[in-house]
Design a protein around this motif. Structure first.
Motif, mmCIF file in Angstrom:
data_model
loop_
_atom_site.group_PDB
_atom_site.id
_atom_site.type_symbol
_atom_site.label_atom_id
_atom_site.label_comp_id
_atom_site.label_asym_id
_atom_site.label_seq_id
_atom_site.Cartn_x
_atom_site.Cartn_y
_atom_site.Cartn_z
ATOM 1 N N GLU A 152 11.167 3.652 5.284
ATOM 2 C CA GLU A 152 11.931 4.421 4.290
ATOM 3 C C GLU A 152 11.185 4.539 2.968
ATOM 4 O OE1 GLU A 152 13.645 0.229 4.314
ATOM 5 O OE2 GLU A 152 12.722 1.639 5.689
ATOM 6 N N LYS A 153 10.424 3.492 2.615
ATOM 7 C CA LYS A 153 9.711 3.541 1.341
ATOM 8 C C LYS A 153 8.317 4.160 1.490
ATOM 9 C CE LYS A 153 10.560 -0.839 -0.027
ATOM 10 N NZ LYS A 153 10.200 -2.012 -0.802
ATOM 11 N N GLY A 154 7.859 4.293 2.724
ATOM 12 C CA GLY A 154 6.526 4.826 2.946
ATOM 13 C C GLY A 154 5.435 3.840 2.564
ATOM 14 N N THR A 155 5.778 2.576 2.419
ATOM 15 C CA THR A 155 4.744 1.620 2.036
ATOM 16 C C THR A 155 4.357 0.758 3.230
ATOM 17 O OG1 THR A 155 6.402 0.010 1.362
ATOM 18 C CG2 THR A 155 5.547 1.457 -0.342
ATOM 19 N N THR A 156 3.153 0.257 3.158
ATOM 20 C CA THR A 156 2.678 -0.686 4.162
ATOM 21 C C THR A 156 2.453 -2.014 3.457
ATOM 22 O OG1 THR A 156 1.545 1.142 5.246
ATOM 23 C CG2 THR A 156 0.924 -1.075 5.930
ATOM 24 N N ARG A 157 3.008 -3.063 4.041
ATOM 25 C CA ARG A 157 2.834 -4.385 3.465
ATOM 26 C C ARG A 157 1.640 -5.040 4.148
ATOM 27 N NH1 ARG A 157 3.740 -9.445 4.984
ATOM 28 N NH2 ARG A 157 4.722 -10.952 3.606
ATOM 29 N N LEU A 158 0.640 -5.392 3.367
ATOM 30 C CA LEU A 158 -0.582 -5.954 3.932
ATOM 31 C C LEU A 158 -0.763 -7.383 3.457
ATOM 32 C CD1 LEU A 158 -2.794 -2.878 3.100
ATOM 33 C CD2 LEU A 158 -2.078 -3.548 5.390
ATOM 34 N N GLY A 159 -0.918 -8.297 4.369
ATOM 35 C CA GLY A 159 -1.066 -9.706 3.993
ATOM 36 C C GLY A 159 -2.380 -10.283 4.486
ATOM 37 N N ILE A 160 -2.922 -11.226 3.718
ATOM 38 C CA ILE A 160 -4.125 -11.938 4.146
ATOM 39 C C ILE A 160 -3.844 -13.423 3.976
ATOM 40 C CG2 ILE A 160 -6.642 -11.914 4.028
ATOM 41 C CD1 ILE A 160 -6.425 -10.057 1.651
ATOM 42 N N GLU A 161 -4.188 -14.188 4.986
ATOM 43 C CA GLU A 161 -4.020 -15.628 4.877
ATOM 44 C C GLU A 161 -5.358 -16.244 4.498
ATOM 45 O OE1 GLU A 161 -1.555 -17.106 7.930
ATOM 46 O OE2 GLU A 161 -2.033 -19.193 7.478
ATOM 47 N N LEU A 162 -5.382 -16.877 3.332
ATOM 48 C CA LEU A 162 -6.627 -17.437 2.817
ATOM 49 C C LEU A 162 -6.517 -18.951 2.702
ATOM 50 C CD1 LEU A 162 -7.246 -15.027 -0.180
ATOM 51 C CD2 LEU A 162 -8.474 -15.048 1.968
ATOM 52 N N PRO A 163 -7.655 -19.640 2.725
ATOM 53 C CA PRO A 163 -7.621 -21.078 2.420
ATOM 54 C C PRO A 163 -7.288 -21.234 0.931
ATOM 55 C CG PRO A 163 -9.882 -20.311 2.626
ATOM 56 C CD PRO A 163 -9.013 -19.163 3.008
ATOM 57 N N PRO A 164 -6.957 -22.444 0.462
ATOM 58 C CA PRO A 164 -6.666 -22.614 -0.966
ATOM 59 C C PRO A 164 -7.862 -22.158 -1.813
ATOM 60 C CG PRO A 164 -6.132 -24.605 0.249
ATOM 61 C CD PRO A 164 -6.833 -23.700 1.207
ATOM 62 N N LEU B 120 0.862 -1.176 0.000
ATOM 63 C CA LEU B 120 0.000 0.000 0.000
ATOM 64 C C LEU B 120 0.906 1.236 0.000
ATOM 65 C CD1 LEU B 120 -2.881 1.198 0.277
ATOM 66 C CD2 LEU B 120 -2.595 1.058 2.742
ATOM 67 N N HIS B 121 0.805 2.020 -1.069
ATOM 68 C CA HIS B 121 1.682 3.188 -1.203
ATOM 69 C C HIS B 121 1.006 4.448 -0.693
ATOM 70 C CE1 HIS B 121 4.977 1.494 -3.748
ATOM 71 N NE2 HIS B 121 4.088 0.513 -3.770
ATOM 72 N N THR B 122 1.585 5.067 0.309
ATOM 73 C CA THR B 122 1.061 6.313 0.866
ATOM 74 C C THR B 122 2.241 7.194 1.237
ATOM 75 O OG1 THR B 122 0.965 5.137 2.973
ATOM 76 C CG2 THR B 122 -1.109 5.457 1.842
ATOM 77 N N LYS B 123 1.958 8.478 1.480
ATOM 78 C CA LYS B 123 3.062 9.374 1.834
ATOM 79 C C LYS B 123 3.682 8.944 3.151
ATOM 80 C CE LYS B 123 1.828 13.563 -0.655
ATOM 81 N NZ LYS B 123 0.422 13.975 -0.602
ATOM 82 N N LYS B 124 2.796 8.689 4.104
ATOM 83 C CA LYS B 124 3.278 8.187 5.384
ATOM 84 C C LYS B 124 2.733 6.774 5.529
ATOM 85 C CE LYS B 124 2.651 12.456 7.788
ATOM 86 N NZ LYS B 124 1.610 13.003 8.623
ATOM 87 N N PRO B 125 3.465 5.879 6.176
ATOM 88 C CA PRO B 125 2.941 4.519 6.340
ATOM 89 C C PRO B 125 1.554 4.549 6.983
ATOM 90 C CG PRO B 125 5.195 4.648 7.122
ATOM 91 C CD PRO B 125 4.769 6.045 6.800
ATOM 92 N N PHE B 126 0.654 3.719 6.478
ATOM 93 C CA PHE B 126 -0.727 3.691 6.955
ATOM 94 C C PHE B 126 -0.868 2.464 7.832
ATOM 95 C CE2 PHE B 126 -5.303 2.693 6.158
ATOM 96 C CZ PHE B 126 -5.825 3.879 6.626
ATOM 97 N N ARG B 127 -0.928 2.698 9.121
ATOM 98 C CA ARG B 127 -0.828 1.557 10.031
ATOM 99 C C ARG B 127 -2.146 0.889 10.356
ATOM 100 N NH1 ARG B 127 4.450 2.793 11.989
ATOM 101 N NH2 ARG B 127 4.693 5.001 11.592
ATOM 102 N N SER B 128 -2.855 0.455 9.319
ATOM 103 C CA SER B 128 -4.087 -0.278 9.600
ATOM 104 C C SER B 128 -4.201 -1.452 8.652
ATOM 105 C CB SER B 128 -5.307 0.615 9.394
ATOM 106 O OG SER B 128 -5.292 1.687 10.291
ATOM 107 N N ALA B 129 -4.733 -2.547 9.163
ATOM 108 C CA ALA B 129 -5.069 -3.677 8.312
ATOM 109 C C ALA B 129 -6.398 -3.303 7.661
ATOM 110 C CB ALA B 129 -5.190 -4.945 9.146
ATOM 111 N N ILE B 130 -6.401 -3.071 6.357
ATOM 112 C CA ILE B 130 -7.538 -2.410 5.720
ATOM 113 C C ILE B 130 -8.693 -3.327 5.333
ATOM 114 C CG2 ILE B 130 -6.040 -0.597 4.816
ATOM 115 C CD1 ILE B 130 -6.301 -1.853 2.054
ATOM 116 N N PHE B 131 -8.440 -4.637 5.291
ATOM 117 C CA PHE B 131 -9.433 -5.525 4.687
ATOM 118 C C PHE B 131 -10.542 -5.921 5.642
ATOM 119 C CE2 PHE B 131 -5.180 -6.551 2.984
ATOM 120 C CZ PHE B 131 -5.319 -5.917 1.769
#
Lengths: 435, 173
Positions: free
Chosen positions: A395-407, A361-372
């Motif tokens: 440093e990149k201003g990005t937030t890495r968001l992950g979701i664990e799904l069943p197959p 998730l690309h934002t100016k400042k890291p967005f510290r929320s799980a959005i889903f």
């Protein structure tokens, strides 16, 4: 027919019968799998009242207000009661609960149950007709590195059914060097007001069951303010219907206008302000709201119950909102492609990592929320999300968001993901008087 | 406690019962994993994942008499997914030694042939010949008539023969 193949298959089976096996390694693997399931079970145990519950963890939301000062009266009170300091440290980010302690609405309990060298004590409670907070401690004869409640249930002694809306079971305590005493809080909120004063709390740690009886004092009565006024942020209208103040929290009942062009997600800074500009903000740790994103909703704020203001206002400057036209994310997990997302192309680089579906998730400042929020497949069936993860790359201003799904089968694609948070804001300067 | 009783308890959320059950079938699970994945480390990883999946899903198990089949099927599904993820790796002598198996050529061909089969055939052959699950139980688990399972089983055996023939060397009469 196929006698030879059958014989070969049987030979193969026999061959495996003689394979040396490390039973220890297998047991270790079973244990890891079991622990993983247990950990997740705890995470998902926070019961959502509806499809759109908002839950904040202390670290996720940057509090509007810095930590609360301890008044001399409170400092005095704390020093009088043993163990009180610890309890105050747990509620320091909640003004309403601090005031409840200061005004002696905190009720000392000191009831416990003991089993196999483990002692569970409910040290005290703060309760009102809609919920209760139990402060507990766990004492162990042996040094423990990890302990947590596997289950906590509260029932009325007279058998009245309780309609629970939300509960959280305290922390998964862990300590590398090991401890003999742990403490935390359990929160329980109800859908309908409770009347009973005597409760039985069933707590489970591993296979041990603890039962503790609680007697609660008379609850302080709620204060209700009918409002029926509208707030407007960039043309998006929110009708504030009612504010109810309970000792544990303030509940703002509101409704989004049907004609809004945007879905309003999180109300970032909705707050109560009195005539002296004293502010009561959002709940920093726990459930922060419930209801549906496009209609009625309840937002929970810290309670000003123990202050009697001459004037009271509800103030809002900023809310997260997305265009209704483009309010979901659609992804194809087979082609690893984002097919649709809210304007601005903020989500990028969809990929699979460690068994999780991951976005940047690309934002100016890291967005510290799980959005889903909820995820549905092509047939409209809801997919169970076992966990969400979030990490920021400063440093990149990005937030890495992950979701664990069943197959996911090919036929389930594409998936539609609803959002409960998103880094798009509408602003304004709304202040309405409620008292 | 009887297995069925343990399964009932496990469905109700009794962790001890659940772990006892996994203990009961751990060797079956391990061997099944090994036969698919042919690697000790991956087989152990499979055990971990299957324990996890079984715990998460045990409430969905409808009939306590079919716990074993249900569990083995979770393993087979997991292994099938794993096989799809990593393209087939041919075994070399070193890997075979690490397994502690001295394999003759026929066995190796059979294993390769198994891996070439479609998922359903591999599953059905594994259940029937490797885990001794009765056709009746496979039918119940797969929710289809026994006749269908028999047809599938025959198809699977025929497919296996064809794969073996492709590799040559398997002269049958």
């Amino acid at each position: 027919m196929f006698e030879r193949e059958k014989a070969q298959l049987n030979d193969l089976k026999k061959e495996y019968e003689n394979i040396p096996i490390s039973l220890d390694s297998i047991d270790q693997a079973i244990l890891s799998g079991f622990q993983k399931a247990k950990t997740e079970e705890r995470k998902s145990r926070i019961k959502k009242r509806s499809a759109f519950g908002f839950i904040a963890a202390a670290l996720l939301l940057i509090g509007l207000f810095s930590s609360i000062k301890i008044s001399p009266a409170l400092a005095n009170y704390i020093s009088e009661i043993p163990g009180m300091e610890k309890i105050v440290s747990m509620i320091r980010d909640d003004k309403g609960r601090m005031a409840a302690v200061e005004k002696k609405y905190y009720q000392k309990q000191g009831v416990s149950d003991e089993k196999d060298g483990l002692k569970v004590t409910i040290d005290g409670t703060i309760a009102d007709e809609m919920g209760m907070v139990l402060f507990y401690s766990i004492e162990s004869k042996e040094v423990l590195k990890e302990v947590m409640f596997d289950d906590v249930k509260i029932r009325a002694k007279d058998g009245t059914a309780l309609d629970e809306a939300y509960n959280s079971f305290g922390d998964a305590h862990s300590s590398d060097k090991g401890e003999t005493k742990f403490s935390g809080e359990i929160e329980y909120f109800f859908e309908v007001p409770i009347e009973a004063k005597e409760y039985i709390v069933d707590l489970k740690i591993k296979d041990m069951n603890f039962t503790i009886n609680l007697k609660l004092n008379e609850f302080k009565k709620k204060k209700e303010y009918a409002v029926q006024q509208t707030m407007d942020l960039e043309g998006q209208k929110i009708n504030i219907e009612k504010v109810t103040i309970y000792p544990l929290r303030a509940v703002v009942k509101l409704k989004m206008n049907d004609e809004n062009e945007k879905y309003i997600l999180q109300l970032d800074d909705l707050r109560l302000v009195d005539e002296n500009n004293e502010v009561w903000g959002n709940i920093a740790n726990g459930i922060t709201g419930s209801g549906d994103k496009d209609t009625e909703r309840e937002v929970y704020l810290q309670s000003n119950y123990f202050k009697e203001p001459k004037e009271l206002y509800l103030v809002l400057n900023s809310a997260q909102a997305i265009d209704k036209e483009n309010a979901v994310i659609v992804v194809d997990t087979e082609k690893m492609k984002i097919l649709k997302q809210p304007n601005g192309n903020k989500l990028r680089n969809l990929r699979k990592e460690d068994g999780q579906l991951v976005f940047d998730l690309h934002t100016k400042k890291p967005f510290r929320s799980a959005i889903f929020s909820t995820i549905t497949d092509a047939q409209g069936k809801e997919i169970e999300v076992s966990s969400q993860s979030m990490g920021t790359e400063e440093e990149k201003g990005t937030t890495r968001l992950g979701i664990e799904l069943p197959p996911i089968d090919r036929s389930q694609n594409p998936l539609t993901i609803d959002l409960s948070f998103y880094p798009e804001w509408i602003k304004g300067n709304e202040k309405i008087r409620i008292k | 406690m009887e297995t069925e009783q343990l399964v009932k308890e496990a469905i109700k959320g009794n962790d001890e019962a659940f772990l006892k059950l996994i203990q009961t079938y751990k060797v079956d699970l391990y061997k099944t994993a090994l036969s698919f994945l042919r690697n000790e480390e991956e087989a152990l990883e499979a055990i971990q994942e299957v324990t996890y999946r079984a715990y998460k899903n045990i409430k969905k198990l409808k009939n306590e008499f079919y716990f074993k089949t249900w569990l083995i099927r979770i393993m087979i599904n997991y292994c099938n997914d794993q096989l799809k993820l990593k393209k087939r790796v041919f075994m070399n002598d070193e890997m075979l030694n690490s397994l502690g198996v001295s394999e003759d050529h026929t066995q190796l061909e059979l294993k390769d042939a198994m891996l070439d089969l479609d998922d359903r055939s591999r599953e059905i052959l594994t259940l029937k010949y490797f885990n001794d699950v009765k056709i009746k139980d496979i039918a119940i688990m797969m929710q289809c008539p026994e006749g269908t399972v028999k047809t599938w089983l025959n198809k699977a055996l025929r497919a296996l023969r064809e794969k073996l023939d492709e590799k040559g060397g398997n002269l049958h009469v």
